[in-house]
Design an enzyme around this catalytic site. Structure first.
Site, mmCIF file in Angstrom:
data_model
loop_
_atom_site.group_PDB
_atom_site.id
_atom_site.type_symbol
_atom_site.label_atom_id
_atom_site.label_comp_id
_atom_site.label_asym_id
_atom_site.label_seq_id
_atom_site.Cartn_x
_atom_site.Cartn_y
_atom_site.Cartn_z
ATOM 1 N N LEU A 44 0.857 -1.188 0.000
ATOM 2 C CA LEU A 44 0.000 0.000 0.000
ATOM 3 C C LEU A 44 0.890 1.235 0.000
ATOM 4 O O LEU A 44 1.871 1.297 0.736
ATOM 5 C CB LEU A 44 -0.888 0.025 1.247
ATOM 6 C CG LEU A 44 -2.328 -0.487 1.146
ATOM 7 C CD1 LEU A 44 -3.022 -0.351 2.493
ATOM 8 C CD2 LEU A 44 -3.122 0.233 0.071
ATOM 9 N N ASP A 45 0.539 2.228 -0.815
ATOM 10 C CA ASP A 45 1.290 3.486 -0.819
ATOM 11 C C ASP A 45 1.269 4.116 0.571
ATOM 12 O O ASP A 45 0.296 3.940 1.317
ATOM 13 C CB ASP A 45 0.691 4.463 -1.827
ATOM 14 C CG ASP A 45 0.867 4.001 -3.264
ATOM 15 O OD1 ASP A 45 1.827 3.255 -3.526
ATOM 16 O OD2 ASP A 45 0.043 4.387 -4.115
ATOM 17 N N PRO A 46 2.308 4.866 0.940
ATOM 18 C CA PRO A 46 2.355 5.469 2.281
ATOM 19 C C PRO A 46 1.115 6.281 2.645
ATOM 20 O O PRO A 46 0.630 6.204 3.777
ATOM 21 C CB PRO A 46 3.605 6.356 2.211
ATOM 22 C CG PRO A 46 4.490 5.682 1.219
ATOM 23 C CD PRO A 46 3.559 5.103 0.188
#
Length: 308
Positions: A44-46
């Site tokens: 998951l992207d930050p």
């Protein structure tokens, strides 16, 4: 804690907080559980939040066999283009998109359903030449990754917020490897105004639901109470057919030997299955192979991942 740390095996349904990388979460759980063998399924992207499947102990070897389907709640901002395809990046272009209506957008969404060709963002975790693309991009080396085919099962419109830079809220159900940032970018390009991802929540991943997820604080509390909510492999892999072996067969299979099995129906070649002992204990993952051409019901169960 009732489970011995050295034999801990299972999955955790983590609600990833915003601002944390997926690796940050893995590192935190390693420290919390005091074990090194921890991994995650589906980066998951930050900036994104939501379901991040965490594998603990030998369950890290089972990550490739979890269900691929994922679901997201995504908010797309139109009239804005960034170098990362989300609001975390540098704005490249901005302009009014207040002329857009939902009636214009709705038909275009159909182009993003099914097997679609997609170019991942330049800022992504994809590796090229041994380097992550985001590492190269941060050094000013913008590399356009090759396109790839991904599967989008469904897109539902949840809400529409008109304005100078209108926002579209969507539910997106898709397979692994799909970049929601790319959908935001490409939809904006189709509309001629540019688009970027404003917010992303993963509501489902690898068979785990957001409604049943736990925060890092929840996990820390439950671990200190000796009640770590591990999801056992049999439950996480319930989408796979289960084959039960007798005690002698289980011993041979766990030693790396293939086992001949007779089925009432032929199983697909190379199908992955759960393998359990006669008492129901999880032994690992097997693969089906057909060796007797004259009787295609006679197949072999090949050890793929042996955990026992």
């Amino acid at each position: 804690m009732g489970d011995n740390l050295l034999t801990m095996l299972g999955f955790l349904n983590l609600n990833k907080p915003g601002g944390w990388t997926s690796h940050d979460c893995v590192a935190k759980i390693r420290r919390l559980l005091k074990i090194k063998r921890v991994g995650h399924g589906g980066t998951l992207d930050p900036a994104a939040t939501g379901v991040l499947p965490i594998a603990v102990g030998k369950a890290t070897r089972l990550l490739p066999f979890l269900p691929e389907k994922k679901a997201y709640q995504a908010r797309i901002r139109l009239g804005v283009t960034t170098n990362t395809d989300d609001l975390q990046g540098e704005i490249l272009q901005i302009g009014s998109a207040n002329h857009l209506t939902l009636e214009q957008i709705d038909p275009l969404l159909r182009q993003f359903i099914g097997e679609i060709e997609q170019i991942p963002p330049a800022f992504s975790a994809i590796s090229q030449g041994g380097k992550r693309l985001y590492e190269l991009a941060r050094k000013g080396e913008l590399v356009t990754p090759p396109s790839r085919i991904v599967h989008v099962e469904k897109i539902n419109i949840l809400d529409w917020y008109p304005g100078e830079h209108p926002e579209l809220e969507l539910e997106i159900i898709c397979g692994g490897g799909t970049y929601i940032r790319s959908i935001a970018r490409d939809l904006g390009n189709l509309l001629g105004v540019g688009g970027t991802l404003a917010n992303l929540i993963r509501t489902q991943s690898c068979g785990l639901e957001l409604s049943k997820s736990l925060t890092l604080a929840d996990l820390e509390t439950q671990q200190h109470q000796g009640n770590l909510p591990l999801i056992f492999p049999q439950l996480a892999l319930k989408h796979l057919l289960t084959i039960s072996l007798s005690a002698p067969e289980a011993r041979r299979w766990c030693q790396g030997q293939s086992i001949v099995i007779i089925n009432s129906i032929k199983l697909p070649q190379s199908q992955s299955v759960q393998v359990v002992g006669e008492n129901g204990d999880f032994l690992g993952i097997g693969e089906i192979a057909t060796v007797n051409i004259s009787d295609d019901r006679e197949q072999t169960l090949i050890p793929k991942v042996v955990l026992s």
